[in-house]
Write an enzyme that holds these catalytic residues in place. Sequence first.
Site, PDB file in Angstrom:
ATOM      1  N   THR A   1       0.804  -1.226   0.000  1.00  0.00           N
ATOM      2  CA  THR A   1       0.000   0.000   0.000  1.00  0.00           C
ATOM      3  C   THR A   1       0.837   1.278   0.000  1.00  0.00           C
ATOM      4  O   THR A   1       0.367   2.326   0.425  1.00  0.00           O
ATOM      5  CB  THR A   1      -0.949   0.017   1.219  1.00  0.00           C
ATOM      6  OG1 THR A   1      -0.170   0.027   2.423  1.00  0.00           O
ATOM      7  CG2 THR A   1      -1.870  -1.194   1.202  1.00  0.00           C
ATOM      8  N   TRP A   2       2.067   1.187  -0.465  1.00  0.00           N
ATOM      9  CA  TRP A   2       2.898   2.385  -0.546  1.00  0.00           C
ATOM     10  C   TRP A   2       2.211   3.464  -1.381  1.00  0.00           C
ATOM     11  O   TRP A   2       2.145   4.635  -0.996  1.00  0.00           O
ATOM     12  CB  TRP A   2       4.251   2.011  -1.144  1.00  0.00           C
ATOM     13  CG  TRP A   2       5.310   3.069  -1.049  1.00  0.00           C
ATOM     14  CD1 TRP A   2       5.208   4.318  -0.515  1.00  0.00           C
ATOM     15  CD2 TRP A   2       6.664   2.952  -1.498  1.00  0.00           C
ATOM     16  NE1 TRP A   2       6.411   4.990  -0.609  1.00  0.00           N
ATOM     17  CE2 TRP A   2       7.328   4.169  -1.211  1.00  0.00           C
ATOM     18  CE3 TRP A   2       7.386   1.939  -2.116  1.00  0.00           C
ATOM     19  CZ2 TRP A   2       8.663   4.396  -1.530  1.00  0.00           C
ATOM     20  CZ3 TRP A   2       8.720   2.161  -2.428  1.00  0.00           C
ATOM     21  CH2 TRP A   2       9.352   3.371  -2.134  1.00  0.00           C
TER      22      TRP A   2
ATOM     23  N   TYR B   1       4.396   5.979   4.600  1.00  0.00           N
ATOM     24  CA  TYR B   1       3.605   6.018   3.366  1.00  0.00           C
ATOM     25  C   TYR B   1       2.530   7.089   3.521  1.00  0.00           C
ATOM     26  O   TYR B   1       1.472   6.862   4.092  1.00  0.00           O
ATOM     27  CB  TYR B   1       2.951   4.674   3.079  1.00  0.00           C
ATOM     28  CG  TYR B   1       3.884   3.499   2.925  1.00  0.00           C
ATOM     29  CD1 TYR B   1       5.264   3.666   2.798  1.00  0.00           C
ATOM     30  CD2 TYR B   1       3.389   2.200   2.885  1.00  0.00           C
ATOM     31  CE1 TYR B   1       6.106   2.583   2.654  1.00  0.00           C
ATOM     32  CE2 TYR B   1       4.228   1.095   2.735  1.00  0.00           C
ATOM     33  CZ  TYR B   1       5.577   1.295   2.631  1.00  0.00           C
ATOM     34  OH  TYR B   1       6.413   0.212   2.490  1.00  0.00           O
TER      35      TYR B   1
ATOM     36  N   GLN C   1      11.419  -8.685   4.540  1.00  0.00           N
ATOM     37  CA  GLN C   1      10.781  -8.049   3.382  1.00  0.00           C
ATOM     38  C   GLN C   1      11.876  -7.409   2.528  1.00  0.00           C
ATOM     39  O   GLN C   1      12.372  -6.333   2.848  1.00  0.00           O
ATOM     40  CB  GLN C   1       9.753  -6.999   3.813  1.00  0.00           C
ATOM     41  CG  GLN C   1       8.990  -6.445   2.618  1.00  0.00           C
ATOM     42  CD  GLN C   1       7.853  -5.526   2.976  1.00  0.00           C
ATOM     43  OE1 GLN C   1       7.557  -4.584   2.232  1.00  0.00           O
ATOM     44  NE2 GLN C   1       7.203  -5.776   4.105  1.00  0.00           N
TER      45      GLN C   1
ATOM     46  N   SER D   1       7.783  -6.144  -6.537  1.00  0.00           N
ATOM     47  CA  SER D   1       7.653  -7.393  -7.298  1.00  0.00           C
ATOM     48  C   SER D   1       7.413  -7.173  -8.790  1.00  0.00           C
ATOM     49  O   SER D   1       7.729  -8.044  -9.603  1.00  0.00           O
ATOM     50  CB  SER D   1       6.509  -8.236  -6.720  1.00  0.00           C
ATOM     51  OG  SER D   1       6.659  -8.445  -5.334  1.00  0.00           O
TER      52      SER D   1
ATOM     53  N   ALA E   1      -1.806  -1.859  -5.724  1.00  0.00           N
ATOM     54  CA  ALA E   1      -2.980  -1.702  -6.590  1.00  0.00           C
ATOM     55  C   ALA E   1      -3.681  -0.407  -6.230  1.00  0.00           C
ATOM     56  O   ALA E   1      -3.997  -0.169  -5.064  1.00  0.00           O
ATOM     57  CB  ALA E   1      -3.933  -2.884  -6.422  1.00  0.00           C
TER      58      ALA E   1
ATOM     59  N   GLN F   1      -7.034  -3.499 -10.785  1.00  0.00           N
ATOM     60  CA  GLN F   1      -5.647  -3.923 -10.587  1.00  0.00           C
ATOM     61  C   GLN F   1      -5.548  -4.962  -9.481  1.00  0.00           C
ATOM     62  O   GLN F   1      -4.821  -5.946  -9.602  1.00  0.00           O
ATOM     63  CB  GLN F   1      -4.769  -2.718 -10.252  1.00  0.00           C
ATOM     64  CG  GLN F   1      -4.543  -1.768 -11.408  1.00  0.00           C
ATOM     65  CD  GLN F   1      -3.724  -0.547 -11.019  1.00  0.00           C
ATOM     66  OE1 GLN F   1      -3.481  -0.288  -9.827  1.00  0.00           O
ATOM     67  NE2 GLN F   1      -3.309   0.230 -11.997  1.00  0.00           N
TER      68      GLN F   1
END
Length: 313
Positions: free
Chosen positions: A20-21, A57, A173, A203, A279, A284
């Site tokens: 959710t960046w 974020y 991560q 990714s 997304a 998306q």
Amino acid sequence: MQYEKLGNSDLEVSVVGLGTWALGSDFYGEVDDSQSIAAIRQAIDSGINLIDTAPPYGDGHSEEVVGEAIKGYREQVLIATKCGVYRDGAELVRDLSPSTIRKQVNDSLDRLGIDTIDLYQIHWPDTNVPLEETVAELEKLQEEGKFRYLGVSNFDKQLLEEITDLTNIVSLQPHYSLLQREIETEELPYCVEHNIGNLSYGSIGGGILTGKYDQPPEFDDDDKRSQFYPFYDEETWSQTLDLIDVMEEIAAEHNAPIVQVAINWVRQQEGITTALVGAKTPQQAKQNAGAADWDLSAAEIERLTKASNKVIK
């Protein structure tokens, strides 16, 4: 959707997770909150149960959006957030001091509207604070019920060794994709050996591996992804396009979007538990989740890896 156990925890996480960046509206350009909430809920409805966020974020805004989106969905999701980085104006400050961590975990819980964080991660190393002090405070917070499991992000092998000597972590991560594979040398093998899960971020290469660009894009001033992801540079662009050509051929054979090829190559690598993918819209989110509905063959993975080698060397 497929699910796997995260490291040595009892968390069963979806093999495609939601990053959710972008929903902070300060790095990938401005994003409409109602669309963000709809995207999160579509991800959940599509079987994604891991939602990853962090205080910097949008200076807490992403966490607020996630908190709003999961109202009524809390039992269906696992929430991962982070500590050790905060915003000071336009600057990102790394601070793993005990007082900062304690403030951050309470602020995150308030913004998310939850009682306990499922996975709490050290966002970036902080060379100014002894790791022992950081871990001691995190263990106190864990005992107090602020979070269930501890993970780390952006740690190299040396730091992984140091922290696993001090406490139990269940995940790393790392930045990992067809365009970024440095962890394959040391960090990924270490995690496999020590049963530490991996949640890959980046990714899809900051969007470049969606195949939607046929020339280097010119981003708006408020879209800063090219400052973090180096893959849009002219010198690597043509080689990246060659990789995308291979991805297009494989996607066509599966009647699938190119982005699902990128996601599946990551999630099918040994040691990777979840491929985190952002997304901005429900469409998306649904498309990303659909990557878990099919697998690449061993031959296709090898073909993609060979094409990747030509870009990253």
